[in-house]
Design a protein around this motif. Sequence first.
Motif, PDB file in Angstrom:
ATOM      1  N   PRO A   1      -8.495  -3.672  -0.071  1.00 35.57           N
ATOM      2  CA  PRO A   1      -8.207  -4.148   1.284  1.00 35.57           C
ATOM      3  C   PRO A   1      -7.366  -5.429   1.285  1.00 35.57           C
ATOM      4  CG  PRO A   1     -10.526  -3.561   1.050  1.00 35.57           C
ATOM      5  CD  PRO A   1      -9.945  -3.578  -0.329  1.00 35.57           C
ATOM      6  N   PRO A   2      -6.811  -5.789   2.440  1.00 39.02           N
ATOM      7  CA  PRO A   2      -5.908  -6.939   2.531  1.00 39.02           C
ATOM      8  C   PRO A   2      -6.516  -8.262   2.098  1.00 39.02           C
ATOM      9  CG  PRO A   2      -5.675  -5.559   4.474  1.00 39.02           C
ATOM     10  CD  PRO A   2      -6.836  -5.019   3.705  1.00 39.02           C
ATOM     11  N   LEU A   3      -7.788  -8.523   2.412  1.00 41.22           N
ATOM     12  CA  LEU A   3      -8.360  -9.812   2.047  1.00 41.22           C
ATOM     13  C   LEU A   3      -8.353 -10.008   0.539  1.00 41.22           C
ATOM     14  CD1 LEU A   3      -9.629 -12.408   3.043  1.00 41.22           C
ATOM     15  CD2 LEU A   3     -11.872 -11.309   2.920  1.00 41.22           C
TER      16      LEU A   3
ATOM     17  N   TRP B   1       0.816  -1.215   0.000  1.00 37.67           N
ATOM     18  CA  TRP B   1       0.000   0.000   0.000  1.00 37.67           C
ATOM     19  C   TRP B   1       0.852   1.270   0.000  1.00 37.67           C
ATOM     20  CZ3 TRP B   1      -1.165  -4.353   2.908  1.00 37.67           C
ATOM     21  CH2 TRP B   1      -2.308  -5.046   2.496  1.00 37.67           C
ATOM     22  N   GLY B   2       2.168   1.116   0.111  1.00 41.68           N
ATOM     23  CA  GLY B   2       3.038   2.277   0.130  1.00 41.68           C
ATOM     24  C   GLY B   2       3.837   2.474  -1.135  1.00 41.68           C
TER      25      GLY B   2
ATOM     26  N   THR C   1      -7.664  -6.775   9.129  1.00 45.23           N
ATOM     27  CA  THR C   1      -7.239  -5.635   8.310  1.00 45.23           C
ATOM     28  C   THR C   1      -6.211  -4.751   8.987  1.00 45.23           C
ATOM     29  OG1 THR C   1      -9.425  -5.619   7.244  1.00 45.23           O
ATOM     30  CG2 THR C   1      -8.077  -3.623   7.033  1.00 45.23           C
ATOM     31  N   VAL C   2      -6.384  -4.475  10.277  1.00 48.55           N
ATOM     32  CA  VAL C   2      -5.533  -3.501  10.971  1.00 48.55           C
ATOM     33  C   VAL C   2      -4.054  -3.865  10.932  1.00 48.55           C
ATOM     34  CG1 VAL C   2      -4.992  -2.494  13.227  1.00 48.55           C
ATOM     35  CG2 VAL C   2      -7.362  -2.552  12.408  1.00 48.55           C
ATOM     36  N   PRO C   3      -3.657  -5.106  11.175  1.00 47.65           N
ATOM     37  CA  PRO C   3      -2.209  -5.412  11.118  1.00 47.65           C
ATOM     38  C   PRO C   3      -1.584  -5.080   9.766  1.00 47.65           C
ATOM     39  CG  PRO C   3      -3.392  -7.185  12.201  1.00 47.65           C
ATOM     40  CD  PRO C   3      -4.432  -6.274  11.632  1.00 47.65           C
ATOM     41  N   PHE C   4      -2.315  -5.322   8.680  1.00 48.43           N
ATOM     42  CA  PHE C   4      -1.788  -4.969   7.367  1.00 48.43           C
ATOM     43  C   PHE C   4      -1.720  -3.452   7.209  1.00 48.43           C
ATOM     44  CE2 PHE C   4      -3.359  -9.264   6.621  1.00 48.43           C
ATOM     45  CZ  PHE C   4      -2.367  -9.816   5.819  1.00 48.43           C
ATOM     46  N   ALA C   5      -2.746  -2.752   7.711  1.00 51.68           N
ATOM     47  CA  ALA C   5      -2.761  -1.294   7.600  1.00 51.68           C
ATOM     48  C   ALA C   5      -1.590  -0.671   8.354  1.00 51.68           C
ATOM     49  CB  ALA C   5      -4.090  -0.748   8.126  1.00 51.68           C
ATOM     50  N   LEU C   6      -1.250  -1.233   9.517  1.00 52.14           N
ATOM     51  CA  LEU C   6      -0.158  -0.687  10.320  1.00 52.14           C
ATOM     52  C   LEU C   6       1.207  -0.877   9.671  1.00 52.14           C
ATOM     53  CD1 LEU C   6      -1.326  -1.734  13.910  1.00 52.14           C
ATOM     54  CD2 LEU C   6      -1.460   0.525  12.825  1.00 52.14           C
ATOM     55  N   TRP C   7       1.284  -1.761   8.699  1.00 54.20           N
ATOM     56  CA  TRP C   7       2.533  -1.950   7.953  1.00 54.20           C
ATOM     57  C   TRP C   7       2.977  -0.631   7.333  1.00 54.20           C
ATOM     58  CZ3 TRP C   7       2.838  -6.518   3.913  1.00 54.20           C
ATOM     59  CH2 TRP C   7       4.173  -6.783   3.623  1.00 54.20           C
ATOM     60  N   ASP C   8       2.030   0.144   6.831  1.00 51.37           N
ATOM     61  CA  ASP C   8       2.282   1.493   6.317  1.00 51.37           C
ATOM     62  C   ASP C   8       0.956   2.234   6.394  1.00 51.37           C
ATOM     63  OD1 ASP C   8       2.709   3.839   4.893  1.00 51.37           O
ATOM     64  OD2 ASP C   8       3.918   2.898   3.336  1.00 51.37           O
TER      65      ASP C   8
END
Length: 451
Positions: free
Chosen positions: A205-207, A174-175, A335-342
């Motif tokens: 989204p991640p899924l 996502w970055g 979803t949140v763990p993937f979002a926190l990646w960036d």
Amino acid sequence: MAATDSREGDLWLSAVALAVAAGALSYALQDNNGNLSPTALGLLTLTIACVTLVVVHPRIPALERWADQPAMLILGAAIAGEIGLSLITPAGMYLRVGPTTYLVHHLLVAAAAVLAGTQLSEKPWLGRAGMVLLLGVHFALGLWVVNASPAPSIDVYVWHRAAFQAVSQGTSPWGISIPNIYGHVAFYSPEVATPARVNIGYPYPPLSLIFTGLGNLLGDFRYANAAALTATGALLAWMRPGRLSRAAAILFLFTPRELFVLEQGWTEAHVVLVFAAVVFAAARSPRFLRWAYAALLMVKQYGVFTAPLLALLVRPWKEWRKEVLWAAGLAAAVTVPFALWDLEGFFRSVVMFQVKQPFRGEALSYMAWTAQNGAPVLPQWLTFAILPIPVALALWRAPRTPAGFAASSALLFVLFFAFAKQAFCNYYFFVLGMICTALSAIAQGSPGEKA
């Protein structure tokens, strides 16, 4: 058991209206590949009218006496037309045609036509095995189009390939940014793109990335999309006993633009699968409903719009609130763990990119139609302002059944897209999947029987 509320059971009128809606939308997408045209807009309007009729849920006793026969006549004609169109129109936009490319395609379509015809009777030839064979032929067509079009020139394809490369290098997908394969910014907001680069990472989204990643392990992420479409057909075919569910599955599987959607790599392939899983769980295995609904919330940004409509399946309101919160919690946990990646990149790519996308004059929407006919572009807030109308109508009138939930969701999204700044083939393919899901979920006992 007789329903105590007229909204409790499905009606055969709904089957007729949904059959017309599915056929109309299928041909609307075929007319101009899902872009605006007078014919496509007229068919889209017919689709909206028919789905609205299902949600309003009037009873016409004379029609109910005919059971599924009127709907099956409409579906049979629509399926025959779809098969014919599949034989005379290109299956994709970027096919690399060789000496045997279309020979394989036509042989598979011919086999599908024979098998589909046998499935429309009350007692189909070969029984369940016939539908299994038909699903196999459909999956073979999916593999065919992926291999015949190995590198479609569309940003969705580029985004997926770049995302998988980023993950393999330990970077948040996502970055990242991708090359602008179009060389202009007509399709993007100038805030996020230049003629050379699109400064947006993976926009889903991640899924969605997990789904397509399974296909990427086999060499092309679209293999997962092909499997998802075939699996959706299986869920529809066995949603309810009887030929109506099989006919709805066949219409969905062989709509002419389905292979085009698969070729382009659009993620609606697995969004439709998750939606069908929600309705299948409601109809056949309610204990899995919360899990399927959690997947719907996390597979696409707009899945959350269906939350009020879940009240058609889960009552009373206290139970509805519990189920929605549980599903939202599970969706957040994934979803949140993937979002926190960036986090900044995730917010920019998954949320703000959709907000900043420009108005598209070729979209299949009333907003594009009014603009092409000299009227000012409709305000973009109208897209969201219209959402309470189908929700309120559904909660007031729609049947409290899996089919009622699916039809109400279809009305919600078809109106959302019809008044949107962007609305193309993949958007309405999702709606077509919801309509076919609603059709397959109709309880096929006596009229008004509780689902």
